[in-house]
Design a protein around this motif. Structure first.
Motif, PDB file in Angstrom:
ATOM      1  N   LEU A 206       0.847  -1.192   0.000  1.00  0.00           N
ATOM      2  CA  LEU A 206       0.000   0.000   0.000  1.00  0.00           C
ATOM      3  C   LEU A 206       0.879   1.236   0.000  1.00  0.00           C
ATOM      4  CD1 LEU A 206      -2.976  -1.026   2.284  1.00  0.00           C
ATOM      5  CD2 LEU A 206      -2.690  -1.243  -0.187  1.00  0.00           C
ATOM      6  N   GLU A 207       1.376   1.556  -1.198  1.00  0.00           N
ATOM      7  CA  GLU A 207       2.299   2.672  -1.390  1.00  0.00           C
ATOM      8  C   GLU A 207       1.502   3.937  -1.697  1.00  0.00           C
ATOM      9  OE1 GLU A 207       4.422   5.220  -1.247  1.00  0.00           O
ATOM     10  OE2 GLU A 207       5.618   3.418  -0.873  1.00  0.00           O
ATOM     11  N   ASN A 208       1.288   4.742  -0.649  1.00  0.00           N
ATOM     12  CA  ASN A 208       0.429   5.915  -0.811  1.00  0.00           C
ATOM     13  C   ASN A 208       1.029   6.984  -1.707  1.00  0.00           C
ATOM     14  OD1 ASN A 208       2.408   6.582   1.033  1.00  0.00           O
ATOM     15  ND2 ASN A 208       1.039   7.589   2.482  1.00  0.00           N
ATOM     16  N   CYS A 209       2.363   7.048  -1.801  1.00  0.00           N
ATOM     17  CA  CYS A 209       2.974   8.085  -2.636  1.00  0.00           C
ATOM     18  C   CYS A 209       2.625   7.912  -4.110  1.00  0.00           C
ATOM     19  CB  CYS A 209       4.487   8.086  -2.446  1.00  0.00           C
ATOM     20  SG  CYS A 209       4.989   8.610  -0.802  1.00  0.00           S
ATOM     21  N   CYS A 210       2.269   6.707  -4.519  1.00  0.00           N
ATOM     22  CA  CYS A 210       1.829   6.509  -5.894  1.00  0.00           C
ATOM     23  C   CYS A 210       0.539   7.265  -6.188  1.00  0.00           C
ATOM     24  CB  CYS A 210       1.604   5.018  -6.170  1.00  0.00           C
ATOM     25  SG  CYS A 210       3.123   4.038  -6.214  1.00  0.00           S
ATOM     26  N   GLY A 212      -0.147  10.366  -4.778  1.00  0.00           N
ATOM     27  CA  GLY A 212      -0.001  11.795  -4.567  1.00  0.00           C
ATOM     28  C   GLY A 212      -0.459  12.570  -5.795  1.00  0.00           C
ATOM     29  N   ARG A 213      -0.932  13.765  -5.582  1.00  0.00           N
ATOM     30  CA  ARG A 213      -1.462  14.548  -6.704  1.00  0.00           C
ATOM     31  C   ARG A 213      -0.391  14.814  -7.751  1.00  0.00           C
ATOM     32  NH1 ARG A 213      -5.741  19.390  -5.940  1.00  0.00           N
ATOM     33  NH2 ARG A 213      -6.387  19.569  -8.122  1.00  0.00           N
ATOM     34  N   ASN A 214       0.796  15.223  -7.316  1.00  0.00           N
ATOM     35  CA  ASN A 214       1.876  15.467  -8.271  1.00  0.00           C
ATOM     36  C   ASN A 214       2.275  14.201  -9.003  1.00  0.00           C
ATOM     37  OD1 ASN A 214       1.852  18.108  -7.437  1.00  0.00           O
ATOM     38  ND2 ASN A 214       3.921  18.109  -6.588  1.00  0.00           N
ATOM     39  N   GLU A 215       2.408  13.107  -8.237  1.00  0.00           N
ATOM     40  CA  GLU A 215       2.825  11.848  -8.844  1.00  0.00           C
ATOM     41  C   GLU A 215       1.825  11.387  -9.908  1.00  0.00           C
ATOM     42  OE1 GLU A 215       4.971  11.916  -4.883  1.00  0.00           O
ATOM     43  OE2 GLU A 215       3.046  12.594  -5.675  1.00  0.00           O
ATOM     44  N   MET A 216       0.545  11.508  -9.621  1.00  0.00           N
ATOM     45  CA  MET A 216      -0.458  11.042 -10.581  1.00  0.00           C
ATOM     46  C   MET A 216      -0.542  11.961 -11.799  1.00  0.00           C
ATOM     47  SD  MET A 216      -3.501   9.444  -8.216  1.00  0.00           S
ATOM     48  CE  MET A 216      -3.880   8.108  -9.353  1.00  0.00           C
ATOM     49  N   ARG A 217      -0.277  13.241 -11.594  1.00  0.00           N
ATOM     50  CA  ARG A 217      -0.256  14.168 -12.737  1.00  0.00           C
ATOM     51  C   ARG A 217       0.926  13.863 -13.652  1.00  0.00           C
ATOM     52  NH1 ARG A 217      -0.044  20.491 -11.503  1.00  0.00           N
ATOM     53  NH2 ARG A 217      -1.987  19.952 -10.392  1.00  0.00           N
ATOM     54  N   VAL A 218       2.108  13.678 -13.051  1.00  0.00           N
ATOM     55  CA  VAL A 218       3.285  13.337 -13.856  1.00  0.00           C
ATOM     56  C   VAL A 218       3.061  12.021 -14.592  1.00  0.00           C
ATOM     57  CG1 VAL A 218       5.731  12.695 -13.733  1.00  0.00           C
ATOM     58  CG2 VAL A 218       4.884  14.637 -12.404  1.00  0.00           C
ATOM     59  N   LEU A 219       2.438  11.055 -13.915  1.00  0.00           N
ATOM     60  CA  LEU A 219       2.180   9.759 -14.525  1.00  0.00           C
ATOM     61  C   LEU A 219       1.331   9.911 -15.786  1.00  0.00           C
ATOM     62  CD1 LEU A 219       2.237   6.646 -14.401  1.00  0.00           C
ATOM     63  CD2 LEU A 219       0.260   6.765 -12.866  1.00  0.00           C
ATOM     64  N   ASP A 427      -4.750  -1.720  -8.953  1.00  0.00           N
ATOM     65  CA  ASP A 427      -3.761  -0.894  -9.647  1.00  0.00           C
ATOM     66  C   ASP A 427      -2.351  -1.454  -9.529  1.00  0.00           C
ATOM     67  OD1 ASP A 427      -5.792   0.809 -10.349  1.00  0.00           O
ATOM     68  OD2 ASP A 427      -5.287   2.360  -8.895  1.00  0.00           O
ATOM     69  N   PHE A 428      -2.060  -2.187  -8.466  1.00  0.00           N
ATOM     70  CA  PHE A 428      -0.754  -2.841  -8.336  1.00  0.00           C
ATOM     71  C   PHE A 428      -0.935  -4.181  -7.654  1.00  0.00           C
ATOM     72  CE2 PHE A 428      -0.578   1.036  -5.461  1.00  0.00           C
ATOM     73  CZ  PHE A 428      -1.201   0.441  -4.385  1.00  0.00           C
ATOM     74  N   ASP A 429       0.078  -5.033  -7.774  1.00  0.00           N
ATOM     75  CA  ASP A 429      -0.054  -6.423  -7.336  1.00  0.00           C
ATOM     76  C   ASP A 429       1.195  -6.872  -6.604  1.00  0.00           C
ATOM     77  OD1 ASP A 429       1.810  -6.852  -9.425  1.00  0.00           O
ATOM     78  OD2 ASP A 429       0.195  -7.198 -10.863  1.00  0.00           O
ATOM     79  N   ARG A 468       0.110  -3.335 -19.784  1.00  0.00           N
ATOM     80  CA  ARG A 468      -1.155  -3.405 -19.053  1.00  0.00           C
ATOM     81  C   ARG A 468      -1.291  -2.154 -18.220  1.00  0.00           C
ATOM     82  NH1 ARG A 468      -0.116  -5.924 -13.646  1.00  0.00           N
ATOM     83  NH2 ARG A 468       2.105  -6.421 -13.534  1.00  0.00           N
ATOM     84  N   SER A 469      -2.491  -1.916 -17.742  1.00  0.00           N
ATOM     85  CA  SER A 469      -2.741  -0.710 -16.965  1.00  0.00           C
ATOM     86  C   SER A 469      -2.213  -0.859 -15.545  1.00  0.00           C
ATOM     87  CB  SER A 469      -4.229  -0.404 -16.948  1.00  0.00           C
ATOM     88  OG  SER A 469      -4.940  -1.428 -16.266  1.00  0.00           O
ATOM     89  N   GLY A 470      -2.114   0.265 -14.870  1.00  0.00           N
ATOM     90  CA  GLY A 470      -1.678   0.286 -13.483  1.00  0.00           C
ATOM     91  C   GLY A 470      -2.377   1.422 -12.759  1.00  0.00           C
ATOM     92  N   VAL A 471      -1.591   2.225 -12.050  1.00  0.00           N
ATOM     93  CA  VAL A 471      -2.169   3.346 -11.300  1.00  0.00           C
ATOM     94  C   VAL A 471      -2.794   4.375 -12.242  1.00  0.00           C
ATOM     95  CG1 VAL A 471      -1.630   5.236  -9.701  1.00  0.00           C
ATOM     96  CG2 VAL A 471      -0.642   2.966  -9.337  1.00  0.00           C
ATOM     97  N   ASP A 472      -2.288   4.496 -13.450  1.00  0.00           N
ATOM     98  CA  ASP A 472      -2.906   5.384 -14.434  1.00  0.00           C
ATOM     99  C   ASP A 472      -4.119   4.674 -15.031  1.00  0.00           C
ATOM    100  OD1 ASP A 472      -3.469   7.419 -16.167  1.00  0.00           O
ATOM    101  OD2 ASP A 472      -1.832   6.993 -17.553  1.00  0.00           O
TER     102      ASP A 472
END
Length: 478
Positions: A206-210, A212-219, A427-429, A468-472
């Protein structure tokens, strides 16, 4: 973890004392010796018998079951959660579980009865039935995991217990989400991968930094091609924790500080490694192959102790070997380079670095700034706020999420609960969990070998080649 817009606060595992800490210090000593962790005896400045940590690096034998790639959850209208560890992290995250519609906290566990009583009241105050409580010693979590009315076990305890608790949850037919890092040894990571495949239960870091608003925008920007062909990235956990590690009241015992007597490498790579891995589609079209690590002398904790701890304090019996700053370079199959840093023992402002560079430009965080062609041509950093249109749909729907760390904790749990309720792929495994944690033992081995590259296992056993898809993720239909 830390919200860069707030006063520095401890990350999830920093806060995850969970009441297990008094006992886990002694338990970890046993692990370091008889159980074979073999990475430096407690109180000793000499690391020993590195082989157990690296066992399985080149493992290629067949999988015990089918892959867990693209395996969806079973759909359910209500997700029934059991929580193990009710310290600062677990005791706070329970509030977020209770805030998400369609989630019921049915069982809680911690050897400290006062914490269980406090959290049980939170559950009933939220209008839910009183949860089952488990307070009878270190191993009462085993009884929680045996319950038939649980869908997910959430683990927020000291690191020493993460592997055993994740294993127990899966063996009892439960999906499990674990705070960072998911285990401390490479053979344990392989065992969790094998167990997830065999039991058909998801085991997630459970990696919460994945989230983060900035992280998801960059992704999203990276996947849309705004950075061009990706070349390099960087992530870190640079967070001055000296005061907390020597605080007799913050942690229940010295469990986190004692890891500095056993390992020399990156003890906490996940916050930096996870987001950059997402940007580069690690395990989803690329994979990490090798890591080379270097570490400074271990001086910071001893100096802090000398200046702040009274004679006779138990910490004076400890000999610290953990590098004050660890710097690692990770190579991917496509030739990209990821830099990882870890430093919790010296004075410095908080930073996860969070950098991504490609043929069209670069982003760097702390503070957030960006330079992209063709938008920019003046060799001057520009505002990342200009790219708010690229926010992930989760952040557009939850602009002001509750909870700490800038809201990323809530976004992470909301998304996980959504995946479980709708019966879709997480989103992750377990492969991501193992990959993001592998630098813990491997960086130690590389430092011991004067920077010699260490092979990072392909935990997916070849599945990484498939996109395959992930957090995005795509927004699910109603």
């Amino acid at each position: 973890m830390h919200d860069e817009n707030a006063t520095p606060t401890p990350d999830e595992s920093t806060a995850a004392d969970g009441g297990f800490s008094r006992r886990s210090a002694l338990r970890a000593a046993g692990l370091a010796g008889a159980a074979g962790i073999g990475l430096g005896a407690m109180g000793s400045g000499t690391a020993q018998a590195d082989t157990p940590a690296a066992a399985g690096a080149a493992r290629v034998e067949g999988r015990p079951g089918q892959t867990m790639v693209n395996v969806p959850f079973e759909a359910r209208s209500t997700v029934r959660v059991g929580i193990i560890g009710l310290g600062n992290r677990g005791g706070g995250m329970i509030d977020l579980f209770l805030a998400i519609p369609g989630v019921q906290v049915v069982a809680i566990c911690d050897p400290v009865k006062e914490k269980v009583e406090r959290c049980a009241k939170k559950v009933t105050d939220a209008g839910q039935p009183a949860p089952g409580t488990y307070t009878k010693g270190d191993h009462d979590f085993e009884n929680l995991c045996k319950r038939a009315d649980l869908d997910l076990v959430y683990v927020a305890t000291p690191w020493d217990w993460h592997f055993e608790m994740a294993k127990t949850a899966m063996l009892n037919g439960k999906h499990v989400g674990v705070e960072c890092p998911i285990a401390m040894r490479l053979d344990e990571l392989w065992e969790l991968v094998d167990l997830s495949e065999r039991t058909r239960r998801h085991c997630m870091q459970l990696e919460n930094c994945c989230y983060g608003r900035n992280e998801m925008r960059v992704l999203r920007m990276a996947h849309a091609g705004l950075f061009g062909e990706l070349l390099h990235g960087a992530g870190a956990y640079n967070h001055d924790l000296r005061g907390l590690m020597f605080d007799p009241d913050y942690y229940e015992g010295p469990w986190r500080r004692l890891w500095h007597t056993r390992l020399r490498g990156d003890l906490y790579p996940n916050h930096g490694f996870g987001p950059v891995s997402n940007y580069m589609d690690i395990n989803r079209g690329d994979r990490v192959t090798h890591i080379s690590s270097f570490g400074t002398p271990a001086l910071g904790l001893a100096e802090y102790r000398k200046a702040n701890m009274p004679p006779g304090d138990p910490s004076w019996k400890e000999t610290y070997i953990e590098s004050d700053r660890t710097i690692s370079l990770v190579q991917t199959a496509k030739g990209r380079v990821i830099r990882l840093e870890h430093d919790v023992s010296t004075p410095h402002p908080y930073s996860r670095i969070n950098q991504l560079g490609g043929t069209k430009g670069v982003f760097e965080d702390y503070p957030a700034r960006i330079y992209l062609e063709p938008d920019h041509s003046d060799d001057v950093w520009h505002s990342f706020g200009d790219y708010a249109e690229w926010d992930h749909w989760l952040w557009k729907e939850h602009a002001n999420p509750p909870g700490g760390h800038g809201g990323m904790d809530y976004i992470m749990l909301f998304r996980l609960m959504q995946c479980m309720q709708k019966g879709i792929v997480p989103d992750f495994d377990v492969y991501d969990a193992a990959t993001w944690t592998a630098p813990v033992p491997l960086s130690h081995l590389s430092i011991r070998a004067k920077g010699q590259p260490q092979e990072i296992p392909d935990f997916t056993r070849g599945e990484w080649r498939k996109k395959r898809s992930g957090v995005d993720s795509e927004k699910p239909s109603a």
